[in-house]
Motif scaffolding. Structure first.
Motif, short mmCIF file in Angstrom:
data_model
loop_
_atom_site.label_atom_id
_atom_site.label_comp_id
_atom_site.label_asym_id
_atom_site.label_seq_id
_atom_site.Cartn_x
_atom_site.Cartn_y
_atom_site.Cartn_z
N LYS A 1 -5.04 5.42 8.43
CA LYS A 1 -5.80 5.31 7.64
C LYS A 1 -5.40 6.95 5.79
N PHE A 2 -5.17 6.93 5.71
CA PHE A 2 -5.02 8.23 4.18
C PHE A 2 -5.83 8.29 3.65
N LYS B 1 -1.79 18.74 8.22
CA LYS B 1 -2.55 17.48 8.91
C LYS B 1 -2.22 16.51 8.80
N TYR C 1 -1.82 12.64 8.77
CA TYR C 1 -2.41 10.67 8.59
C TYR C 1 -1.38 9.93 8.73
N LYS C 2 -2.22 9.25 9.59
CA LYS C 2 -0.90 7.57 9.64
C LYS C 2 -1.74 6.41 10.26
N GLN D 1 -0.08 4.41 0.94
CA GLN D 1 0.03 3.79 2.68
C GLN D 1 0.53 2.23 2.16
N SER E 1 2.83 7.33 6.69
CA SER E 1 2.33 8.42 7.70
C SER E 1 2.57 9.35 6.20
#
Length: 309
Positions: free
Chosen positions: A241-242, A236, A238-239, A250, A230
């Motif tokens: 998709k980076f 914000k 992102y998990k 990732q 993550s």
């Protein structure tokens, strides 16, 4: 989610005694205590305890021209300077803070008082120093360090000491996290078990500091696998998709994962603090400990999507 009040009541008050907290708050004592027990740290080049020592200290004779200056009881990364000693100031492309800055009446009066009561102040050595994109003459550099001695960045706001130590260099496989400054790995350990960990990555917006409160980048690490799963960027998460710029992070596996987890539990055993955060950097000589924190902030929950309570 574990809030600050619940953390204080359920974990710090219950599992962290005052003696251990005092040790964690004092960086020099922590360093001496853990170094004797085989925990690797950055080398200490010097310690400055008062104004006289500050005015007499000659930075020219340090083993390396790049070094770190920080308070002994610093909080939230404040008062930490990555410094480069320069023989001469080359002002092109930099902001040069010189002796010719216009002064108001108060500043002139302050200078007169310092000449009378602190004559050592004028005995500077004539070098110049680069901090980020600012170049300071010796006199102004030492004045900036006075804030540390006066306790401006201390947790207690009382007088503090200045620590001058080796600037750590990231290992080749860790350098991709260190484009704008030295990244660090934070591990939260409870009852000798690492429960959450993340990488704090400096950015241009954070002025080279691995500080999420100053717009650094947070990369959440899955404790069991050591993979980055993550990311927190500008509040914000992102998990799945980076962003394209950070896509290569990732699912990347962190080197020295087992050593970092084991040494984190080992440090907790030595200092006897049930709830503890540790910050490490991976160098060519292996992981080195930056500091321990008995009252760590809880942004790791957001970065890793881990509910610590």
């Amino acid at each position: 989610i574990l809030g600050n009040n619940a953390r204080n009541l359920l974990y710090i008050k219950k599992f962290n005694d005052k003696k251990g907290i005092r040790l964690a708050n004092n960086k020099l004592q922590t360093k001496d205590f853990l170094t004797e027990r085989g925990i690797p740290f950055a080398k200490t080049y010097g310690i400055i305890s008062n104004r006289k020592e500050l005015y007499e200290f000659d930075f020219f004779y340090l083993p390396k021209k790049n070094f770190v200056v920080k308070p002994n009881q610093w909080s939230k990364g404040q008062g930490v300077y990555i410094v480069k000693y320069l023989e001469e100031a080359h002002s092109e492309g930099y902001y040069l803070e010189s002796n010719h800055i216009p002064k108001n009446r108060f500043q002139k009066q302050r200078d007169r008082i310092q000449k009378i009561f602190f004559p050592h102040f004028e005995q500077h050595h004539g070098g110049t120093y680069q901090i980020w994109d600012t170049i300071l003459k010796d006199k102004w550099f030492r004045r900036r360090l006075l804030d540390i001695l006066d306790g401006k960045y201390s947790m207690t706001l009382w007088g503090d000491k200045i620590i001058i130590e080796e600037k750590l260099v990231a290992w080749e496989l860790f350098k991709e996290f260190c484009e704008y400054g030295l990244a660090d790995i934070r591990v939260i350990v409870f009852n000798l078990v690492p429960v959450a960990t993340m990488i704090r990555v400096p950015t241009e917006q954070s002025w080279g500091k691995a500080n999420l409160a100053q717009w650094g980048l947070g990369l959440g690490i899955e404790v069991g696998s050591g993979k980055i799963t993550s990311m927190l960027r500008k509040n914000k998460i992102y998990k799945t998709k980076f962003p394209k710029k950070f896509a290569h992070f990732q699912n990347k596996k962190i080197p020295y994962r087992n050593d970092i987890l084991f040494l984190s539990s080992k440090v907790q055993y030595f200092v006897n603090l049930g709830y503890l955060a540790l910050d490490r950097v991976i160098t060519s000589e292996g992981p080195k400990l930056l500091e321990i924190n008995a009252r760590a902030w809880l942004e790791v929950q957001k970065v890793t999507d881990t509910k610590l309570k």
